[in-house]
Design a protein around this motif. Sequence first.
Motif, PDB file in Angstrom:
ATOM      1  N   PHE A  32       0.845  -1.198   0.000  1.00 30.85           N
ATOM      2  CA  PHE A  32       0.000   0.000   0.000  1.00 30.85           C
ATOM      3  C   PHE A  32       0.885   1.255   0.000  1.00 30.85           C
ATOM      4  N   VAL A  33       1.151   1.817  -1.153  1.00 32.39           N
ATOM      5  CA  VAL A  33       2.083   2.953  -1.203  1.00 32.39           C
ATOM      6  C   VAL A  33       1.505   4.241  -0.607  1.00 32.39           C
ATOM      7  N   GLY A  34       0.242   4.539  -0.915  1.00 30.26           N
ATOM      8  CA  GLY A  34      -0.354   5.793  -0.438  1.00 30.26           C
ATOM      9  C   GLY A  34      -0.404   5.875   1.075  1.00 30.26           C
ATOM     10  N   ARG A  35      -0.751   4.758   1.709  1.00 31.78           N
ATOM     11  CA  ARG A  35      -0.865   4.791   3.177  1.00 31.78           C
ATOM     12  C   ARG A  35       0.501   4.965   3.833  1.00 31.78           C
ATOM     13  N   LEU A  36       1.578   4.488   3.160  1.00 27.81           N
ATOM     14  CA  LEU A  36       2.926   4.733   3.701  1.00 27.81           C
ATOM     15  C   LEU A  36       3.287   6.202   3.525  1.00 27.81           C
ATOM     16  N   ASP A  37       3.017   6.736   2.321  1.00 29.54           N
ATOM     17  CA  ASP A  37       3.288   8.166   2.091  1.00 29.54           C
ATOM     18  C   ASP A  37       2.550   9.023   3.132  1.00 29.54           C
ATOM     19  N   ASP A  38       1.315   8.600   3.461  1.00 28.92           N
ATOM     20  CA  ASP A  38       0.498   9.364   4.427  1.00 28.92           C
ATOM     21  C   ASP A  38       1.177   9.506   5.789  1.00 28.92           C
ATOM     22  N   ILE A  39       2.035   8.519   6.140  1.00 30.64           N
ATOM     23  CA  ILE A  39       2.701   8.617   7.452  1.00 30.64           C
ATOM     24  C   ILE A  39       4.195   8.946   7.280  1.00 30.64           C
ATOM     25  N   SER A  40       4.486   9.661   6.164  1.00 31.14           N
ATOM     26  CA  SER A  40       5.840  10.170   5.895  1.00 31.14           C
ATOM     27  C   SER A  40       6.875   9.073   5.672  1.00 31.14           C
ATOM     28  N   GLN A  41       6.424   7.903   5.184  1.00 32.35           N
ATOM     29  CA  GLN A  41       7.381   6.888   4.748  1.00 32.35           C
ATOM     30  C   GLN A  41       7.293   6.803   3.229  1.00 32.35           C
ATOM     31  N   ASP A  42       8.376   6.328   2.576  1.00 35.92           N
ATOM     32  CA  ASP A  42       8.424   6.346   1.121  1.00 35.92           C
ATOM     33  C   ASP A  42       7.810   5.066   0.541  1.00 35.92           C
ATOM     34  N   GLY A  43       6.561   5.177   0.103  1.00 32.90           N
ATOM     35  CA  GLY A  43       5.857   4.012  -0.442  1.00 32.90           C
ATOM     36  C   GLY A  43       6.560   3.399  -1.641  1.00 32.90           C
ATOM     37  N   MET A  44       7.092   4.256  -2.524  1.00 28.94           N
ATOM     38  CA  MET A  44       7.709   3.712  -3.739  1.00 28.94           C
ATOM     39  C   MET A  44       9.036   3.009  -3.445  1.00 28.94           C
ATOM     40  N   GLN A  45       9.701   3.407  -2.362  1.00 34.31           N
ATOM     41  CA  GLN A  45      10.932   2.690  -1.978  1.00 34.31           C
ATOM     42  C   GLN A  45      10.605   1.234  -1.638  1.00 34.31           C
ATOM     43  N   LEU A  46       9.424   1.042  -1.040  1.00 32.28           N
ATOM     44  CA  LEU A  46       8.997  -0.325  -0.730  1.00 32.28           C
ATOM     45  C   LEU A  46       8.841  -1.142  -2.026  1.00 32.28           C
ATOM     46  N   ILE A  47       8.272  -0.533  -3.041  1.00 29.55           N
ATOM     47  CA  ILE A  47       8.091  -1.242  -4.325  1.00 29.55           C
ATOM     48  C   ILE A  47       9.463  -1.609  -4.908  1.00 29.55           C
ATOM     49  N   GLN A  48      10.380  -0.653  -4.848  1.00 34.15           N
ATOM     50  CA  GLN A  48      11.751  -0.883  -5.338  1.00 34.15           C
ATOM     51  C   GLN A  48      12.389  -2.064  -4.594  1.00 34.15           C
ATOM     52  N   ASP A  49      12.244  -2.082  -3.274  1.00 35.52           N
ATOM     53  CA  ASP A  49      12.851  -3.148  -2.463  1.00 35.52           C
ATOM     54  C   ASP A  49      12.238  -4.514  -2.792  1.00 35.52           C
ATOM     55  N   ILE A  50      10.922  -4.539  -2.931  1.00 34.08           N
ATOM     56  CA  ILE A  50      10.265  -5.828  -3.237  1.00 34.08           C
ATOM     57  C   ILE A  50      10.699  -6.317  -4.620  1.00 34.08           C
ATOM     58  N   ARG A  51      10.766  -5.374  -5.592  1.00 35.80           N
ATOM     59  CA  ARG A  51      11.200  -5.757  -6.955  1.00 35.80           C
ATOM     60  C   ARG A  51      12.578  -6.416  -6.896  1.00 35.80           C
ATOM     61  N   GLN A  52      13.483  -5.787  -6.131  1.00 36.62           N
ATOM     62  CA  GLN A  52      14.859  -6.314  -6.046  1.00 36.62           C
ATOM     63  C   GLN A  52      14.863  -7.705  -5.406  1.00 36.62           C
ATOM     64  N   ILE A  53      14.125  -7.865  -4.330  1.00 37.99           N
ATOM     65  CA  ILE A  53      14.081  -9.164  -3.640  1.00 37.99           C
ATOM     66  C   ILE A  53      13.515 -10.239  -4.572  1.00 37.99           C
ATOM     67  N   TYR A  54      12.389  -9.943  -5.206  1.00 37.18           N
ATOM     68  CA  TYR A  54      11.763 -10.957  -6.069  1.00 37.18           C
ATOM     69  C   TYR A  54      12.675 -11.304  -7.253  1.00 37.18           C
ATOM     70  N   ASP A  55      13.390 -10.286  -7.765  1.00 35.60           N
ATOM     71  CA  ASP A  55      14.282 -10.542  -8.906  1.00 35.60           C
ATOM     72  C   ASP A  55      15.510 -11.358  -8.497  1.00 35.60           C
ATOM     73  N   ASN A  56      15.810 -11.385  -7.211  1.00 36.93           N
ATOM     74  CA  ASN A  56      16.961 -12.163  -6.734  1.00 36.93           C
ATOM     75  C   ASN A  56      16.715 -13.671  -6.749  1.00 36.93           C
ATOM     76  N   TYR A  57      15.436 -14.065  -6.817  1.00 38.83           N
ATOM     77  CA  TYR A  57      15.104 -15.493  -6.690  1.00 38.83           C
ATOM     78  C   TYR A  57      14.174 -15.948  -7.812  1.00 38.83           C
ATOM     79  N   ASP A  58      14.689 -16.801  -8.692  1.00 38.17           N
ATOM     80  CA  ASP A  58      13.892 -17.271  -9.831  1.00 38.17           C
ATOM     81  C   ASP A  58      12.649 -18.040  -9.390  1.00 38.17           C
ATOM     82  N   SER A  59      12.719 -18.640  -8.197  1.00 35.00           N
ATOM     83  CA  SER A  59      11.595 -19.482  -7.762  1.00 35.00           C
ATOM     84  C   SER A  59      10.356 -18.656  -7.390  1.00 35.00           C
TER      85      SER A  59
END
Length: 218
Positions: free
Chosen positions: A129-156
């Motif tokens: 939920f990016v908007g709800r993170l932005d609402d509390i001054s956390q970077d929602g899109m950074q979370l998307i970036q982190d998840i993308r990197q983690i998922y791309d690290n593992y083919d399974s």
Amino acid sequence: MKFFVDTADIAEIRDLAESGLLDGVTTNPTLVAKAGRDFTEILKDICDVVDGPVSAEVTATDAKGMIEEGEKLARIADNITVKVPLTIDGLKACRHLTGNGTMVNVTLCFSAVQALMAAKAGATFISPFVGRLDDISQDGMQLIQDIRQIYDNYDSFTTEILVASIRNPVHVLKAALIGADVCTIPPSTLRQLVKHPLTDAGLQAFLADWAKTGQKIG
Ligand code: G3P
């Protein structure tokens, strides 16, 4: 990138589906309450209009209850995606339901390790939920970036990143730049995506100049 619409309003869904740009629908209990209609009827109507995944959220909080509700929801149509919360019980239900061939959307994700757990549980979609993170001054899109990197690290991992709680076109732009798989977008924001003042002004000028020629096409 796939576009889902985040609403339970069937009139909006019908209208947007006509554009051919709609790949799926997400609902949640708040959106169902807003629509003010019977949940099963809403889901049947949506699945008649949209072929892609249609998320329907369980309301039980224990794994057994979620599985029972999920199985009932999944019987409504082949494209129902059962939505479960990111809790231990939700992940147990996710593993069980996906094991039986039902699509599962794990929702209310606010951290990258939660997304890692959902992928391990075999989720079809993870909904950060990016908007709800932005609402509390956390970077929602950074979370998307982190998840993308983690998922791309593992083919399974086959879980798709479904960016949720989108509030504006910039969220969609950034999600696409990161390479998220899906954005679920409120109807008004989905319509905003096509708008640009220079497009409107340019079109008006072309039409005015065309009128001066006195010609017609065809
Ligand atoms: O369906 C989940 C979601 O997109 C919620 O959005 O605006 O209530 O944070 P919002």
